[in-house]
Design an enzyme around this catalytic site. Structure first.
Site, short mmCIF file in Angstrom:
data_model
loop_
_atom_site.label_atom_id
_atom_site.label_comp_id
_atom_site.label_asym_id
_atom_site.label_seq_id
_atom_site.Cartn_x
_atom_site.Cartn_y
_atom_site.Cartn_z
N GLU A 282 0.82 -1.22 0.00
CA GLU A 282 0.00 0.00 0.00
C GLU A 282 0.86 1.26 0.00
OE1 GLU A 282 -2.16 -0.45 3.65
OE2 GLU A 282 -3.60 -1.83 2.77
N CYS A 351 0.77 33.25 10.69
CA CYS A 351 1.15 33.96 11.91
C CYS A 351 1.54 33.02 13.03
CB CYS A 351 0.00 34.86 12.35
SG CYS A 351 0.04 36.39 11.47
N1 LLP Z 1 -1.30 1.89 4.60
C1 LLP Z 1 -1.76 2.36 5.77
C2 LLP Z 1 -2.69 1.54 6.55
C3 LLP Z 1 -1.34 3.61 6.25
O1 LLP Z 1 -1.77 4.06 7.42
C4 LLP Z 1 -0.42 4.38 5.47
C5 LLP Z 1 0.04 5.70 5.94
C6 LLP Z 1 0.01 3.87 4.23
C7 LLP Z 1 -0.45 2.61 3.84
C8 LLP Z 1 0.92 4.61 3.30
O2 LLP Z 1 2.12 5.02 3.82
P1 LLP Z 1 3.22 5.64 2.83
O3 LLP Z 1 3.54 4.60 1.80
O4 LLP Z 1 2.65 6.85 2.18
O5 LLP Z 1 4.37 5.97 3.69
N2 LLP Z 1 1.58 12.43 7.13
C9 LLP Z 1 2.79 11.63 7.23
C10 LLP Z 1 2.56 10.21 6.75
C11 LLP Z 1 1.49 9.50 7.50
C12 LLP Z 1 1.16 8.17 6.90
C13 LLP Z 1 0.01 7.51 7.57
N3 LLP Z 1 -0.31 6.23 7.05
C14 LLP Z 1 3.90 12.32 6.46
O6 LLP Z 1 3.67 13.39 5.90
O7 LLP Z 1 5.02 11.83 6.42
#
Ligand code: LLP
Length: 428
Positions: A282, A351
């Protein structure tokens, strides 16, 4: 350098064949610019790396990274599935043309209404707790439905503690030790368990913890098979594959990563005689992260106790530096590979003192009116944006073959106010 940075013949930053300066002129700033081919390349690279090792492989794009409809349509066309974490993401995915069987809903702390929505949408439901299982069972139409569980394999990883989703401190998933009972209970309640899932965190460039999680999840899956007779149709290791944000960071060697993960997967699959389940991943960031740039214009050069370049974007448009202390590379759009001549703070227009894109960043000479490009704004930038300080959210543009399309209009003040109602007594 492993960053996605290209110059055109005029020496300006090129995004999907379009000149960043022209785009800023045409659409205004701040502006998110997405490179369509880069999304396709990223998808194809990871898909190819894994499919060549194991043909029964499927990607479920974690759309929390970026739910723009154009991005979703590109990935739908290409044959990708969706990891959705909320009814809103299910709704957006269905609207983008994904059939329900291509959507896996992984909620957490899910309400009964949300479970009902997922059930009625016909998507696959991945449960995060026994509580959700019991409550789902009470809903009409739940009988006989296919479900899976998210398991916490006691190991986590990520670029920041907020982004670690496995291990003893994490709120996610069912415990390894309760997995067998969770599946037994699901069968007793009349469900058809078809999958097992984990996601240990986000922004992982070191494959080691991921490999530990794969091993643990496969052992848990094997035990569930033996104890309950469940035959898994899919085993999902989640997302989290990192991308380089700094010029020094190296790329994840995706072919090596795929070889190692698939080898571990196959070893346990044979050991436990699990048949031929679909191996799922994913990724969110890996697919869209480096496909977008946030263009922002310098409006103020200020020598205070420190030297600041003030720009027209802020943490309302890219929260990651403020929220996680994340590094995002920033270049002058008229000379993206220019040698640095100074160290300067690059500050947004919100701000709050925390509204800094960079502290002491090595940059070339900057002048008021210069256009900057903030890299890696494809994942968790617009999707985490806000209207804080009553700032309308920026427009988004998609570029392909040098041609651009406006895929999201810039918000207006009216958009910010559109859902508010004044009680009669306060009307003027
Ligand atoms: N699958 C599940 C169940 C997840 O919770 C997440 C991310 C992903 C897949 C995908 O993760 P990725 O491949 O994009 O790393 N806002 C944070 C990232 C939070 C990700 C939360 N869950 C940032 O900006 O680094």
């Amino acid at each position: 350098m492993n960053l996605n940075l290209k110059k055109n013949d005029d020496g300006n930053l090129s995004i999907g064949g379009a000149d960043a300066l022209d785009l800023a002129e045409e659409y205004g700033t701040p502006l998110y610019v997405m490179d369509e081919d880069r999304i396709r390349d990223n998808y194809n690279r990871i898909n190819q790396a894994f499919s060549s090792q194991y043909s029964n492989f499927k990607i479920f794009y974690a759309c929390k990274a970026n739910t723009n409809l154009a991005v979703m349509r590109i990935l739908e066309e290409i044959g990708c599935g969706i990891d959705a974490v909320s009814p809103g993401e299910i709704y957006t995915s269905l609207l983008s043309g994904f059939s329900p069987d291509r959507i896996l809903f992984t909620g957490n702390n899910t309400t009964n209404e949300e479970l009902k929505f997922a059930l009625e949408s016909g998507v696959r439901i991945n449960l995060d707790s026994i509580s959700a299982l019991e409550r789902l069972a009470k809903l009409p139409g739940a009988e006989g439905r296919e479900i899976s569980f998210r398991v916490n394999p006691k190991v986590g990883a990520g670029h920041h503690e907020h982004c670690i989703t496995g291990g003893y401190l994490s709120k996610f998933g069912v415990m390894e030790e309760e997995a067998v009972n969770a599946y037994k209970r699901a069968i007793d309640l009349g469900f058809k368990p078809v999958g097992i899932h984990t996601h240990i965190g986000s922004g992982i460039l070191d494959p080691e913890p991921f490999k530990v999680a794969v091993n643990t999840l496969m052992d848990t899956a094997g035990l569930v098979c033996q104890e309950t007779g469940v035959q898994f149709e899919f085993i999902d290791f989640g997302g989290g594959m990192g991308i380089p944000y700094t010029p020094q960071e190296s790329l994840l060697d995706i072919n090596k990563f795929a070889k190692e993960i698939v080898a571990l997967f196959k070893e346990k699959m044979y050991k436990y005689d699990m048949g031929n389940p679909t191996l799922c991943l994913e990724p969110g960031r890996y697919i869209v992260g480096d496909a977008s740039y946030l263009l922002t214009r310098v409006n103020t050069i200020k020598q205070s106790y420190r030297k600041f370049a003030g720009v027209d974007a802020g943490f309302n448009t890219l929260l990651r530096p403020t929220m996680y202390g994340s590094y995002h590379h920033i270049v002058s759009a008229n000379n993206p590979l220019a040698e640095p001549t100074q160290e300067i703070d690059i500050a947004g227009n919100i701000c709050e003192s925390g509204d800094l894109f960079a502290r002491d960043r090595s940059m070339p000479d900057l002048e008021e009116g210069d256009l900057l490009a903030i890299l890696n704004a494809g994942a968790y930038a617009f999707s985490m944006s806000s209207q804080y300080n009553s700032r309308p959210r920026p427009a988004e543009v998609l570029v392909k073959g040098g041609k651009s399309d406006l895929i999201r209009e810039r918000e207006t003040f009216a958009d910010i106010l559109s859902k508010q109602n004044l009680p009669k007594r306060l009307l003027k």
